[in-house]
Design an enzyme around this catalytic site. Structure first.
Site, PDB file in Angstrom:
ATOM      1  N   SER A 133       0.832  -1.203   0.000  1.00 45.30           N
ATOM      2  CA  SER A 133       0.000   0.000   0.000  1.00 45.30           C
ATOM      3  C   SER A 133       0.867   1.253   0.000  1.00 45.30           C
ATOM      4  O   SER A 133       2.029   1.222   0.401  1.00 45.30           O
ATOM      5  CB  SER A 133      -0.905   0.007   1.236  1.00 45.30           C
ATOM      6  OG  SER A 133      -1.767  -1.104   1.207  1.00 45.30           O
TER       7      SER A 133
HETATM    8  N1  SAH Z   1      -0.818  -4.397   3.586  1.00 42.87           N
HETATM    9  C1  SAH Z   1       0.128  -5.157   2.807  1.00 42.87           C
HETATM   10  C2  SAH Z   1      -0.413  -5.790   1.539  1.00 42.87           C
HETATM   11  C3  SAH Z   1      -1.579  -5.164   0.862  1.00 42.87           C
HETATM   12  S1  SAH Z   1      -2.086  -6.007  -0.613  1.00 42.87           S
HETATM   13  C4  SAH Z   1       1.294  -4.272   2.440  1.00 42.87           C
HETATM   14  O1  SAH Z   1       1.149  -3.045   2.400  1.00 42.87           O
HETATM   15  O2  SAH Z   1       2.355  -4.812   2.181  1.00 42.87           O
HETATM   16  C5  SAH Z   1      -3.272  -7.121   0.081  1.00 42.87           C
HETATM   17  C6  SAH Z   1      -2.712  -8.452   0.486  1.00 42.87           C
HETATM   18  O3  SAH Z   1      -3.810  -9.249   0.915  1.00 42.87           O
HETATM   19  C7  SAH Z   1      -2.033  -9.226  -0.634  1.00 42.87           C
HETATM   20  O4  SAH Z   1      -0.745  -9.571  -0.225  1.00 42.87           O
HETATM   21  C8  SAH Z   1      -2.918 -10.454  -0.823  1.00 42.87           C
HETATM   22  O5  SAH Z   1      -2.176 -11.594  -1.201  1.00 42.87           O
HETATM   23  C9  SAH Z   1      -3.567 -10.590   0.533  1.00 42.87           C
HETATM   24  N2  SAH Z   1      -4.836 -11.307   0.592  1.00 42.87           N
HETATM   25  C10 SAH Z   1      -5.910 -11.188  -0.234  1.00 42.87           C
HETATM   26  N3  SAH Z   1      -6.895 -12.045   0.139  1.00 42.87           N
HETATM   27  C11 SAH Z   1      -6.436 -12.702   1.243  1.00 42.87           C
HETATM   28  C12 SAH Z   1      -6.984 -13.705   2.103  1.00 42.87           C
HETATM   29  N4  SAH Z   1      -8.196 -14.228   1.903  1.00 42.87           N
HETATM   30  N5  SAH Z   1      -6.231 -14.134   3.140  1.00 42.87           N
HETATM   31  C13 SAH Z   1      -4.980 -13.641   3.355  1.00 42.87           C
HETATM   32  N6  SAH Z   1      -4.395 -12.713   2.571  1.00 42.87           N
HETATM   33  C14 SAH Z   1      -5.123 -12.237   1.530  1.00 42.87           C
END
Ligand code: SAH
Length: 298
Positions: A133
């Protein structure tokens, strides 16, 4: 002003305008560079150009600054990270001293893929159709959760991706607290652990108060529930019940909710167990979904 002085001044103005315009166009994911008055508004995140993550539309403080050209080259980025945090303060995104401290402590450059600009206020692709993000979204979520990230508290980071926010949470709750990241792409879990090991939160990982797990974050992580703070880094069509169940009375969850139109919702569990929900701002995050759907591109 008249004559050469005026011409020089006008030339400088034009060059400055072109330079600012180019910076904004390059870094704001095809979104307009806002006017100065917009800079003090709440962040409004919007789809980035690949349609896979939150991007800033209203706070180009990094994009329009000298940090724009900054690319992480493996050296110490501490000063540049500090400048990024100062910019977020200057434009009113961060008002909390604790959020300043933690964002200065955890260097964002350690969490972005090599060759990716670390300090630009924009989401960046991290592979697997996921993004880290934008700094202003991280700052906003940290600030919304600050009271629930006191030393000794328990925090859950769903969709922990790069591990950046999990590391921030762990730093805030300290060794007596507990910060759990849950991410459903095992490769991202492994990479996030490596990122954290390079960061100022490494000792917390080693000491066991910080951990990152592969799993479906829609189920939360019951083992260390209830949580004082829950952050969800991907947008849910509706708030998953297990996450509400795992919130402590007095606890707070920050979660983007919606499909195309999304709101960053702040969910407070009251001491009697009832729940109050309000919308903080419009956002655009990747979906909270199944691993298969994500890998297929949703
Ligand atoms: N906040 C984090 C990533 C944001 S992107 C950062 O800033 O680094 C959102 C993340 O959610 C991604 O890595 C994606 O793989 C994960 N995600 C999406 N659906 C999910 C689920 N059901 N369970 C666990 N992770 C999930």
């Amino acid at each position: 002003m008249e004559g050469p002085v005026c011409q020089v001044a006008w030339g400088c103005y034009v060059l400055l305008a072109i330079s600012i315009g180019a910076h904004c166009a390059m870094s704001s994911d095809n979104l307009a560079c806002p006017s100065t008055s917009d800079l003090r508004t709440q962040p409004v995140a919007a789809l980035d150009k690949e349609g896979i993550g939150p991007a800033m539309t209203s706070i180009p403080m990094i994009a329009c600054s000298t940090s724009l050209s900054e690319h992480h080259s493996g050296g110490s980025g501490t000063n540049k990270n500090k400048q990024m945090v100062e910019q977020l303060q200057r434009y009113g995104v961060i008002s909390s001293k604790k959020v300043v401290e933690v964002m200065e402590t955890i260097d964002r450059a350690l969490f972005v893929p090599d060759g990716t600009p670390a300090y630009v206020d924009s989401p960046m692709a991290i592979g697997y159709n996921a993004t880290i993000s934008a700094p202003h979204m991280h700052a906003t979520c940290l600030q919304l959760l600050e009271e629930n990230l006191q030393p000794g508290m328990h925090a859950l980071d769903v969709g922990s991706g790069t591990g950046y926010l999990t590391a921030c949470f762990a730093t805030m709750v300290g060794p007596q607290g507990r910060a759990i990241g849950v991410e459903h792409i095992p490769e991202l879990v492994a990479a996030s652990i490596k990122n954290i090991e390079k960061s100022a939160a490494a000792s917390l990982l080693k000491g066991g108060s910080l951990s990152v797990h592969a799993g479906d974050g829609r189920e939360g992580w019951p083992e260390h529930a209830p949580y004082d703070a829950i952050h969800v880094g991907a947008a849910a069509p509706e708030i998953p019940q297990p996450l509400i169940d795992q919130l402590k009375p007095g606890g707070r969850m920050v979660i983007p909710v919606g499909k195309i139109f999304q709101d960053l919702q702040v969910v407070d569990k009251n001491l009697d167990g009832s729940v109050s929900i309000r919308s903080e701002t419009a956002v655009r995050y990747v979906p909270l979904t199944s691993r298969d759907a994500q890998l297929k591109g949703y």
